[in-house]
Scaffold this active site. Structure first.
Site, PDB file in Angstrom:
ATOM      1  N   CYS A 130       4.185  12.399  -7.939  1.00 35.80           N
ATOM      2  CA  CYS A 130       3.240  13.543  -8.572  1.00 35.80           C
ATOM      3  C   CYS A 130       1.678  12.769  -8.923  1.00 35.80           C
ATOM      4  O   CYS A 130       1.779  11.635  -9.267  1.00 35.80           O
ATOM      5  CB  CYS A 130       3.716  13.819  -9.841  1.00 35.80           C
ATOM      6  SG  CYS A 130       2.717  14.891 -10.738  1.00 35.80           S
TER       7      CYS A 130
ATOM      8  N   HIS B  97       0.792  -1.326  -0.054  1.00 40.07           N
ATOM      9  CA  HIS B  97       0.168   0.101  -0.173  1.00 40.07           C
ATOM     10  C   HIS B  97       0.849   1.352  -0.101  1.00 40.07           C
ATOM     11  O   HIS B  97       0.252   2.421   0.300  1.00 40.07           O
ATOM     12  CB  HIS B  97      -0.856  -0.020   1.159  1.00 40.07           C
ATOM     13  CG  HIS B  97      -1.924  -1.001   1.430  1.00 40.07           C
ATOM     14  ND1 HIS B  97      -3.042  -1.342   2.253  1.00 40.07           N
ATOM     15  CD2 HIS B  97      -2.547  -1.989  -0.059  1.00 40.07           C
ATOM     16  CE1 HIS B  97      -3.798  -2.223   1.648  1.00 40.07           C
ATOM     17  NE2 HIS B  97      -3.407  -2.621   0.521  1.00 40.07           N
TER      18      HIS B  97
END
Ligand SMILES: [Zn+2]
Length: 245
Positions: free
Chosen positions: A126, A118
């Site tokens: 970005c 995760h």
């Protein structure tokens, strides 16, 4: 806990070991989860704080939430459970940690071969082009922009987002080849990661579950320990340490 919990005579230093960890492992460091938000964050829907839509609608709120979580993580440290995992890893030549936690505590505890399914809260990327962006600690709380103009976000998997395919593929490969699989402090309810314990069982691994509450996987485990991670892992380390050669 007394007596030996696992048939350690079946295993050697060459046995392949997979640890699959979830929020329960970090809970004993005082790290709360999305499903258990505390204090001032209780009034927010997790979707507002940890989804792409939430970030677009209110980036400042999302960044504040992550700054708060980061601070909680930096103010605490890995617990004896993380350390026992690292110690068990050192007994075997071939072991990996697959974690759903984003706090980086397994690395802090000294573990190696860690796959963060995760992501990691201390990394950034970005929002538009996914390029990794390095931020200084003091800059993490404000909105930064990538060279492409995209907003910089935490490099974690949000609700509604897919896990990194390459990482997931490696995770399934490691699980299908392993001899011992330990699922620790995870409710095995969030797919596709929740499939990993079932994959391990189907592939013939000896499967150990450590979780204070029963999970959908509990009945399938060879050994299901309804205990917090720290106590259970320290006992397992003793067993392995005394018997693995
Ligand atoms: Zn960009």
């Amino acid at each position: 806990m007394t007596g030996q919990l696992i048939p350690t005579s079946q295993f050697t230093r060459d046995s392949r070991v997979v640890f699959f960890t979830g929020a329960g492992v970090s809970a004993e460091s005082g790290i709360s989860t999305f499903r258990d938000p505390d204090g001032l964050w209780k009034k927010y829907d997790p979707m507002e704080l940890a989804s792409a839509d939430g970030f677009i609608q209110n980036p400042a709120l999302v960044l504040e939430w992550y700054a708060w979580r980061r601070k909680m993580i930096r103010n605490s440290k890995p617990n004896e459970g993380h350390i026992s995992i690292c110690k068990i890893q050192k007994l075997f030549r071939n072991s990996v940690v697959l974690t759903q936690n984003v706090d980086g505590y397994h690395a802090d505890a000294g573990s190696e071969s860690i796959y963060e399914l995760h992501g990691n809260i201390h990394r950034h990327k970005c929002f538009l082009c996914s390029t990794p962006v390095k931020l200084k600690v003091g800059d993490e709380e404000k909105l930064n922009y990538c060279e492409c103009g995209g907003m910089v976000r935490p490099d974690v998997v949000w609700f509604g987002e897919s896990l990194d395919m390459a990482t997931l593929k490696t995770a399934f490969e490691k699980v299908s080849e392993c001899d011992i699989f330990m699922t620790i402090g995870t409710s095995t309810q969030i797919y596709p990661a929740a499939q990993l314990p079932f994959e391990a069982k189907n592939s013939g691994a000896f499967v150990i579950e450590i979780n204070p509450e029963p999970t959908p996987f509990s009945k399938m485990a060879h050994l299901s320990l309804r205990r917090p991670a720290v106590a259970a892992l320290s006992k397992l380390y003793e067993d392995f340490h005394a018997n693995i050669s």
